[in-house]
Design a protein around this motif. Structure first.
Motif, short mmCIF file in Angstrom:
data_model
loop_
_atom_site.label_atom_id
_atom_site.label_comp_id
_atom_site.label_asym_id
_atom_site.label_seq_id
_atom_site.Cartn_x
_atom_site.Cartn_y
_atom_site.Cartn_z
N UNK A 1 0.83 -1.21 0.00
CA UNK A 1 0.00 0.00 0.00
C UNK A 1 0.86 1.25 0.00
N UNK A 2 2.01 1.16 0.71
CA UNK A 2 2.89 2.32 0.77
C UNK A 2 3.52 2.57 -0.59
N UNK A 3 3.82 1.48 -1.33
CA UNK A 3 4.44 1.62 -2.64
C UNK A 3 3.43 2.06 -3.70
N UNK A 4 2.16 1.72 -3.47
CA UNK A 4 1.14 1.85 -4.51
C UNK A 4 1.11 3.22 -5.20
N UNK A 5 1.09 4.34 -4.45
CA UNK A 5 1.00 5.63 -5.16
C UNK A 5 2.19 5.88 -6.08
N UNK A 6 3.40 5.42 -5.67
CA UNK A 6 4.58 5.65 -6.51
C UNK A 6 4.52 4.81 -7.78
N UNK A 7 4.13 3.54 -7.59
CA UNK A 7 4.01 2.65 -8.75
C UNK A 7 2.96 3.20 -9.71
N UNK B 1 1.94 6.25 -10.02
CA UNK B 1 2.46 7.47 -10.63
C UNK B 1 3.41 7.15 -11.78
N UNK B 2 4.32 6.18 -11.56
CA UNK B 2 5.29 5.82 -12.60
C UNK B 2 4.58 5.26 -13.82
N UNK B 3 3.60 4.38 -13.57
CA UNK B 3 2.84 3.79 -14.68
C UNK B 3 2.14 4.89 -15.47
N UNK B 4 1.51 5.82 -14.75
CA UNK B 4 0.79 6.91 -15.42
C UNK B 4 1.74 7.76 -16.24
N UNK B 5 2.93 8.07 -15.66
CA UNK B 5 3.92 8.86 -16.40
C UNK B 5 4.36 8.12 -17.66
N UNK B 6 4.56 6.80 -17.51
CA UNK B 6 4.97 5.99 -18.66
C UNK B 6 3.93 6.02 -19.77
N UNK B 7 2.66 5.85 -19.38
CA UNK B 7 1.57 5.88 -20.37
C UNK B 7 1.51 7.23 -21.06
N UNK B 8 1.66 8.28 -20.26
CA UNK B 8 1.63 9.65 -20.77
C UNK B 8 2.72 9.82 -21.84
N UNK B 9 3.96 9.46 -21.45
CA UNK B 9 5.09 9.62 -22.37
C UNK B 9 4.86 8.78 -23.63
N UNK B 10 4.36 7.56 -23.43
CA UNK B 10 4.11 6.66 -24.56
C UNK B 10 3.09 7.26 -25.52
N UNK B 11 2.00 7.79 -24.95
CA UNK B 11 0.94 8.37 -25.78
C UNK B 11 1.48 9.53 -26.59
N UNK B 12 2.30 10.38 -25.93
CA UNK B 12 2.87 11.53 -26.63
C UNK B 12 3.74 11.07 -27.80
N UNK B 13 4.53 10.01 -27.57
CA UNK B 13 5.38 9.49 -28.65
C UNK B 13 4.56 8.88 -29.77
N UNK B 14 3.66 7.97 -29.39
CA UNK B 14 2.91 7.22 -30.39
C UNK B 14 2.07 8.15 -31.25
N UNK B 15 1.36 9.10 -30.61
CA UNK B 15 0.44 9.96 -31.38
C UNK B 15 1.13 11.19 -31.91
N UNK B 16 2.43 11.29 -31.59
CA UNK B 16 3.22 12.41 -32.10
C UNK B 16 2.62 13.78 -31.73
#
Lengths: 246, 254
Positions: B6-12, B14-29
């Motif tokens: 539970x303590x790790x959950x918000x960080x994990x 957050x990282x997943x969300x950041x990764x998806x964000x970055x991925x979306x920006x790359x993929x959709x240009x």
């Protein structure tokens, strides 16, 4: 020590809490104010303390001498200790409020804690004390100013039976050894019969004193099981049957 | 085990969300002036930290000054209100009116009235921040156990003794709750005031950098400033929370 002269108390909302109460309390009495919830026994206690004023009548102290700060010790239903102060500081409080230096009264604080059997817990905060121990500190706080009159408002009502018995025994012994004048509010017939030398039986709304029973129960370990105790409980119960509205 | 997860959950998360964000920006240009990815934001911060860090310091100075002012005013008013019901009756409605009026609406006036930009920003942030401290401290002072007040009376306590030995220490937990809310509100107030003041104000805070970046379409820099503000808010909230835990533990014993 004091007499209650035709005292009545009406609250601002019109409720008549006490009606024409007259009694005299002598020095050395252990009076139990006994009655059901809402019969005005706590109200009477507050009048004795001077925390409230009677609507009618007066409380007259002997020698015409009104009590000053520290002349009345008050123990409440909850221990109401300051959570940020340890036991000794809590006991010191009444003396501190009257400007006494801690160093000067240290022996009195120690003596008051010893009287309630808590010498070893002077440095403990309330959080670290059990319910019974907190109440003991509260009693020591009331005793430290060497009051002429000790008023107690259902102090043991919130404690478990075993703790309550111990505290009742200790309070009774304390009264016997010091000869303090005590007025003790309770709604337990057994508690009143065990502790007091006089029982004021109060009837509900408006509160009146229906009977003033003087007790004579032999002291000692068998106090709670003696025939005198049993018959006193029966007498008080019978009195209530007569005065309680059905 | 579950606690640790539970303590790790918000960080994990957050990282997943950041990764998806970055991925979306790359993929959709997506062009960076519409939505920059996290990497571009970090790059913007690295390029501009010599501007953004002083801006953060400036906003933080306004925030903390306002918090100190709000605490002083809030506690003083609460004590005055507890001491006299007349004062309470006189002040309470005005405090509420000040609280419910949006500070964005008052800020332009204050910026006109108060000549010195720093002071104007502090006044705005103080107005936003002082109410929780006032109302919580007042509630705490009013919640003093009546039995203890009786005990103080029986022993002939003076008003000052009752205030300092009983009422104020009793109100401490309430005050600390108020302080924690006010800490984040002071930051909000500082940012709002900077926005309203614009270049006419202090012209150096983070909010000003956000406006500036939006005019120049430097969106990654805007995001970098925004992230700094969010982190500041979290740090203030956590720091005041820690302060409150420490003070209460010290007060009541472990």
């Amino acid at each position: 020590m004091l007499s209650i002269n035709a005292v009545s108390k009406r609250f601002d909302n019109g409720t008549l809490a006490l009606e024409k109460i007259s009694e005299a309390i002598d020095a050395g009495d252990f009076v139990a104010l006994l009655g059901p919830s809402g019969c005005g026994k706590s109200t009477l206690l507050r009048l004795l303390a001077g925390l409230d004023m009677p609507t009618d009548g007066a409380i007259i102290w002997d020698e015409g001498k009104q009590p000053g700060p520290g002349d009345i010790g008050f123990v409440f239903q909850d221990a109401t200790l300051l959570p940020w102060a340890d036991a000794a500081e809590n006991v010191y409080l009444p003396l501190r409020l009257r400007g006494r230096a801690r160093r000067e009264v240290a022996p009195r604080i120690e003596a008051a804690l010893a009287q309630v059997g808590l010498s070893d817990f002077a440095g403990s905060r309330p959080k670290a004390l059990s319910g019974g121990m907190k109440m003991r500190v509260s009693i020591a706080r009331a005793l430290v100013s060497e009051p002429r009159l000790l008023l107690m408002d259902e102090p043991f009502a919130a404690l478990d039976e075993f703790t309550r018995h111990r505290l009742q025994e200790d309070l009774h012994a304390l009264w016997r050894s010091t000869g303090k004048t005590i007025v003790f509010v309770t709604h337990s017939i057994y508690e009143a019969a065990f502790l007091a030398s006089r029982i004021f039986v109060m009837s509900p709304r408006p509160g009146r004193i229906a009977a003033d029973i003087r007790t004579a129960i032999p002291e000692g370990v068998n106090r709670r099981t003696s025939p005198e105790y049993v018959s006193l409980v029966a007498e008080v119960t019978e009195t209530f049957r007569r005065v309680m509205p059905r | 085990m579950i606690k640790a997860l539970e303590r790790m959950a918000p960080f994990v998360f957050g990282l997943v969300a950041l990764g998806l964000w970055q991925g979306a920006v790359w993929v959709m240009n997506v062009p960076p002036y519409v939505l920059p990815g996290p990497i571009a934001i970090v790059a913007a911060y690295m390029g501009d930290y010599d501007v953004l860090n002083p801006a953060l310091l400036s906003t933080l100075t306004v925030t903390l000054t306002a918090l100190v002012a709000a605490t002083t005013i809030g506690v003083a008013l609460a004590v005055a209100m507890a001491a006299s019901s007349l004062v309470r009756a006189a002040i309470q409605p005005w405090a509420v009116i000040l609280q419910v009026t949006p500070v964005v609406a008052i800020a332009p006036l204050i910026i006109i009235w108060v000549n010195q930009p720093f002071a104007a920003l502090v006044v705005c942030a103080t107005i936003i921040a002082f109410f929780p401290i006032l109302s919580n401290t007042a509630a705490g002072l009013a919640a003093t156990p009546p039995e203890l007040l009786d005990l103080f009376r029986l022993n002939g306590a003076t008003r000052a003794q009752t205030l300092f030995l009983l009422r104020l220490p009793s109100a401490l937990p309430y005050f600390l709750t108020g302080l924690r809310i006010s800490g984040t509100l002071a930051l909000v107030g500082a940012v709002v005031a900077e926005f309203v003041a614009g270049s006419g104000g202090f012209a150096s805070g983070l909010a000003y950098r956000i406006i500036e970046a939006s005019y120049r379409l430097e969106i990654p820099r805007m995001f970098a400033a925004l992230v700094l503000l969010a982190i500041t808010g979290i740090v203030i909230y956590a720091a005041l929370g820690m302060l409150s835990t420490i003070l209460l533990r010290k007060r009541d014993g472990a």
